[in-house]
Write an enzyme that holds these catalytic residues in place. Structure first.
Site, PDB file in Angstrom:
ATOM      1  N   HIS A  10       5.154   4.241  12.708  1.00  0.00           N
ATOM      2  CA  HIS A  10       5.195   4.180  11.234  1.00  0.00           C
ATOM      3  C   HIS A  10       6.251   5.189  10.765  1.00  0.00           C
ATOM      4  O   HIS A  10       5.982   6.377  10.640  1.00  0.00           O
ATOM      5  CB  HIS A  10       3.798   4.541  10.721  1.00  0.00           C
ATOM      6  N   HIS A  68       9.137   6.712   8.190  1.00  0.00           N
ATOM      7  CA  HIS A  68       9.749   6.815   6.863  1.00  0.00           C
ATOM      8  C   HIS A  68      11.225   7.154   7.087  1.00  0.00           C
ATOM      9  O   HIS A  68      11.605   7.688   8.128  1.00  0.00           O
ATOM     10  CB  HIS A  68       9.027   7.871   6.020  1.00  0.00           C
ATOM     11  N   CYS A  82       4.509   9.140   0.469  1.00  0.00           N
ATOM     12  CA  CYS A  82       3.135   9.605   0.277  1.00  0.00           C
ATOM     13  C   CYS A  82       3.114  10.597  -0.870  1.00  0.00           C
ATOM     14  O   CYS A  82       3.844  11.588  -0.849  1.00  0.00           O
ATOM     15  CB  CYS A  82       2.597  10.261   1.548  1.00  0.00           C
ATOM     16  N   ARG A 142       0.833  -1.208   0.000  1.00  0.00           N
ATOM     17  CA  ARG A 142       0.000   0.000   0.000  1.00  0.00           C
ATOM     18  C   ARG A 142       0.871   1.263   0.000  1.00  0.00           C
ATOM     19  O   ARG A 142       0.928   1.992  -0.980  1.00  0.00           O
ATOM     20  CB  ARG A 142      -0.955  -0.037   1.216  1.00  0.00           C
ATOM     21  N   ASP A 143       1.594   1.503   1.082  1.00  0.00           N
ATOM     22  CA  ASP A 143       2.386   2.729   1.182  1.00  0.00           C
ATOM     23  C   ASP A 143       3.489   2.716   0.126  1.00  0.00           C
ATOM     24  O   ASP A 143       3.822   3.742  -0.475  1.00  0.00           O
ATOM     25  CB  ASP A 143       2.995   2.836   2.584  1.00  0.00           C
ATOM     26  N   ASN A 157       9.487   3.856   3.409  1.00  0.00           N
ATOM     27  CA  ASN A 157       9.301   3.473   4.805  1.00  0.00           C
ATOM     28  C   ASN A 157      10.559   2.787   5.330  1.00  0.00           C
ATOM     29  O   ASN A 157      11.410   2.335   4.566  1.00  0.00           O
ATOM     30  CB  ASN A 157       8.147   2.476   4.919  1.00  0.00           C
TER      31      ASN A 157
HETATM   32  P1  HMG Z   1     -12.883  14.809  -2.465  1.00  0.00           P
HETATM   33  O1  HMG Z   1     -12.568  15.201  -3.854  1.00  0.00           O
HETATM   34  O2  HMG Z   1     -13.068  15.892  -1.447  1.00  0.00           O
HETATM   35  O3  HMG Z   1     -14.143  13.834  -2.448  1.00  0.00           O
HETATM   36  O4  HMG Z   1     -11.718  13.836  -1.992  1.00  0.00           O
HETATM   37  P2  HMG Z   1     -15.678  14.149  -2.232  1.00  0.00           P
HETATM   38  O5  HMG Z   1     -16.091  13.586  -0.925  1.00  0.00           O
HETATM   39  O6  HMG Z   1     -15.947  15.603  -2.485  1.00  0.00           O
HETATM   40  O7  HMG Z   1     -16.350  13.305  -3.418  1.00  0.00           O
HETATM   41  C1  HMG Z   1     -16.111  13.669  -4.777  1.00  0.00           C
HETATM   42  C2  HMG Z   1     -16.379  12.456  -5.682  1.00  0.00           C
HETATM   43  O8  HMG Z   1     -15.436  11.454  -5.393  1.00  0.00           O
HETATM   44  C3  HMG Z   1     -17.751  11.818  -5.478  1.00  0.00           C
HETATM   45  O9  HMG Z   1     -18.172  11.306  -6.762  1.00  0.00           O
HETATM   46  C4  HMG Z   1     -17.463  10.642  -4.598  1.00  0.00           C
HETATM   47  O10 HMG Z   1     -18.375   9.565  -4.732  1.00  0.00           O
HETATM   48  C5  HMG Z   1     -16.089  10.224  -5.092  1.00  0.00           C
HETATM   49  P3  HMG Z   1     -19.278  12.070  -7.635  1.00  0.00           P
HETATM   50  O11 HMG Z   1     -20.479  12.131  -6.756  1.00  0.00           O
HETATM   51  O12 HMG Z   1     -18.701  13.427  -7.897  1.00  0.00           O
HETATM   52  O13 HMG Z   1     -19.380  11.211  -8.841  1.00  0.00           O
HETATM   53  N1  HMG Z   1     -15.348   9.567  -4.007  1.00  0.00           N
HETATM   54  C6  HMG Z   1     -14.807   8.342  -4.086  1.00  0.00           C
HETATM   55  N2  HMG Z   1     -14.729   7.438  -5.077  1.00  0.00           N
HETATM   56  C7  HMG Z   1     -14.098   6.273  -4.792  1.00  0.00           C
HETATM   57  N3  HMG Z   1     -13.574   5.985  -3.578  1.00  0.00           N
HETATM   58  C8  HMG Z   1     -13.611   6.858  -2.582  1.00  0.00           C
HETATM   59  C9  HMG Z   1     -14.239   8.099  -2.829  1.00  0.00           C
HETATM   60  N4  HMG Z   1     -14.463   9.174  -2.047  1.00  0.00           N
HETATM   61  C10 HMG Z   1     -15.125  10.059  -2.773  1.00  0.00           C
HETATM   62  N5  HMG Z   1     -13.104   6.566  -1.378  1.00  0.00           N
HETATM   63  C11 HMG Z   1     -10.892  12.052  -0.597  1.00  0.00           C
HETATM   64  C12 HMG Z   1     -11.663  13.369  -0.650  1.00  0.00           C
HETATM   65  C13 HMG Z   1     -10.645  11.740   0.872  1.00  0.00           C
HETATM   66  C14 HMG Z   1     -11.735  10.971  -1.247  1.00  0.00           C
HETATM   67  C15 HMG Z   1      -9.553  12.229  -1.366  1.00  0.00           C
HETATM   68  O14 HMG Z   1      -8.887  13.315  -0.821  1.00  0.00           O
HETATM   69  C16 HMG Z   1      -8.651  11.016  -1.295  1.00  0.00           C
HETATM   70  O15 HMG Z   1      -8.970   9.988  -1.863  1.00  0.00           O
HETATM   71  N6  HMG Z   1      -7.499  11.126  -0.584  1.00  0.00           N
HETATM   72  C17 HMG Z   1      -6.605   9.995  -0.398  1.00  0.00           C
HETATM   73  C18 HMG Z   1      -5.168  10.435  -0.420  1.00  0.00           C
HETATM   74  C19 HMG Z   1      -4.282   9.260  -0.140  1.00  0.00           C
HETATM   75  O16 HMG Z   1      -4.646   8.123  -0.338  1.00  0.00           O
HETATM   76  N7  HMG Z   1      -3.044   9.537   0.351  1.00  0.00           N
HETATM   77  C20 HMG Z   1      -2.100   8.513   0.669  1.00  0.00           C
HETATM   78  C21 HMG Z   1      -2.466   7.723   1.891  1.00  0.00           C
HETATM   79  S1  HMG Z   1      -2.066   8.549   3.413  1.00  0.00           S
HETATM   80  C22 HMG Z   1      -0.395   8.121   3.716  1.00  0.00           C
HETATM   81  O17 HMG Z   1       0.254   7.596   2.853  1.00  0.00           O
HETATM   82  C23 HMG Z   1       0.167   8.356   5.088  1.00  0.00           C
HETATM   83  C24 HMG Z   1       0.340   7.071   5.899  1.00  0.00           C
HETATM   84  O18 HMG Z   1       1.195   6.164   5.242  1.00  0.00           O
HETATM   85  C25 HMG Z   1       0.887   7.396   7.299  1.00  0.00           C
HETATM   86  C26 HMG Z   1       2.136   8.289   7.266  1.00  0.00           C
HETATM   87  O19 HMG Z   1       3.108   7.970   6.560  1.00  0.00           O
HETATM   88  O20 HMG Z   1       2.066   9.299   7.980  1.00  0.00           O
HETATM   89  C27 HMG Z   1      -1.021   6.360   6.111  1.00  0.00           C
HETATM   90 MG    MG Z   2       3.356   6.273   5.275  1.00  0.00          MG
END
Ligand code: HMG
Ligand code: MG
Length: 310
Positions: A215, A217, A248, A23-24, A257
């Site tokens: 967690h 990096h 990320c 995933r990450d 990581n």
């Molecule tokens: P948004 O654009 O604000 O979404 O994104 P929304 O709620 O306004 O919805 C807009 C449209 O998107 C809608 O469709 C929803 O249905 C659709 P429409 O009605 O316009 O046709 N939608 C989705 N479709 C599929 N799956 C979904 C989904 N949600 C909404 N889940 C959102 C907000 C949170 C969805 C967006 O910002 C996002 O997906 N962010 C994810 C970013 C990400 O994955 N980052 C990496 C992971 S975090 C990380 O790596 C850190 C970690 O490792 C820890 C660390 O290292 O600190 C965990």
């Molecule tokens: Mg991470």
């Protein structure tokens, strides 16, 4: 294959490695890895004995195109995939996970305003309005929920992040109904004393070390030292990624990581059981590096990988 000489009195301890490479690691690759390769990667990680493997994310596919194949991957993984945690940011993501019978989900909040906006399109407070119904519905459906809190040790836009702020946000995320809170050093700027202080602040706020995971990096080469500090503080769950894959896409300057192999080498040398077969894991990372077309940044994979190179 060479193994570390065991010294010390760690034999009565065991730790759990929470593998995040699929995933990450793969969310940050420039090119999208084919679904069949992801499934094989995960299958090899299972074979290597990793007890928990975070498989993918049910996030918006245009935000993280590398993981847009989450449903297809789950189909390839079959029944065993349902016990692998997946990231869900909101109710839409949860619905996708529920439809596929997933049993473990993880929400991921931010300790800072800027990263909350960049990663979730929500403000620091607004993120809770998104997570609260997501966790409630997941728990009502009998799912286990993990919570991540990112930017615990520093933020690329805001700089230093006060420990009190991290504890407040982290506890609030955990109290939504999570079973574990993973403390993320998203951009790898943390150092050992900071780790000790943050864990102490969480325990002073009423959380047990058994409810916390770390967690790290490795951007500044501190991940293993930080893991050691966390171990000394009593932490037993460590996130790591095979071969040191990771980063990320929404966090500037985030690199891979903590490499699972480097962590396993240290723990095994301390006489601490992980259940991981290091040789199989190194072989997996050498294979994955060949798929990605570049060498693994893990020191242990570099030292031991030659015999598995094809
Ligand atoms: P948004 O654009 O604000 O979404 O994104 P929304 O709620 O306004 O919805 C807009 C449209 O998107 C809608 O469709 C929803 O249905 C659709 P429409 O009605 O316009 O046709 N939608 C989705 N479709 C599929 N799956 C979904 C989904 N949600 C909404 N889940 C959102 C907000 C949170 C969805 C967006 O910002 C996002 O997906 N962010 C994810 C970013 C990400 O994955 N980052 C990496 C992971 S975090 C990380 O790596 C850190 C970690 O490792 C820890 C660390 O290292 O600190 C965990
Ligand atoms: Mg991470």
């Amino acid at each position: 294959m060479r193994t570390p000489q065991v010294a010390g009195a760690g034999a009565d301890r065991s730790v759990t490695i929470y593998e995040v490479g699929a995933r990450d690691g793969l969310q940050n690759e420039k090119t999208t890895v084919p679904t069949a390769i992801k499934a094989e990667f995960i299958g090899r990680l299972v074979e290597a004995g990793l007890p928990i493997i975070e498989a993918t994310s049910f996030v918006h596919p245009t935000w993280v195109p590398q993981l847009a194949d989450a449903a297809d991957l789950m189909e390839l993984l079959g029944e065993r995939g349902k016990d692998m945690p997946v990231l869900v940011p909101n109710e839409r993501g949860l619905e996708r996970a529920l439809k596929l019978g997933m049993r473990h989900v993880a929400i991921f909040g931010s300790a800072t305003e800027t990263f909350a906006r960049r990663n979730l399109n929500r403000g620091l407070d607004e993120q809770f309005a998104m997570f609260e119904p997501t966790v409630r519905r997941a728990r009502d459906a009998g799912l286990d929920v993990r919570a991540y809190v990112s930017m615990c040790f520093g933020d690329p836009w805001e700089g230093d992040v006060p420990i009190e702020q991290v504890v407040e946000v982290g506890k609030r995320l955990f109290d939504l109904g999570a079973s574990q809170l993973s403390l993320g050093d998203t951009i790898g700027v943390g150092t050992a004393n900071h780790v000790t202080a943050l864990i102490a602040a969480f325990t002073e706020a009423g959380m047990g070390v058994d409810q916390l995971a770390v967690h790290f990096h490795d951007t500044y080469g501190q991940a293993l030292a930080n893991a050691h500090a966390a171990l000394q503080s009593g932490i037993t769950t460590f996130d790591a990624s095979a071969g040191g894959l990771g980063g990320c896409p929404y966090a500037e300057s985030a690199t891979g990581n903590l490499a699972t192999e480097d962590l396993v080498w240290m723990l095994h040398g301390m006489g601490i059981d992980t259940g991981v077969d290091l040789a199989k894991l190194v072989e997996t990372s050498v294979w994955m590096a060949a798929q990605l077309g570049r060498p693994s940044p893990s020191r242990v994979v570099t030292a031991l990988g030659a015999e598995f190179a094809t």
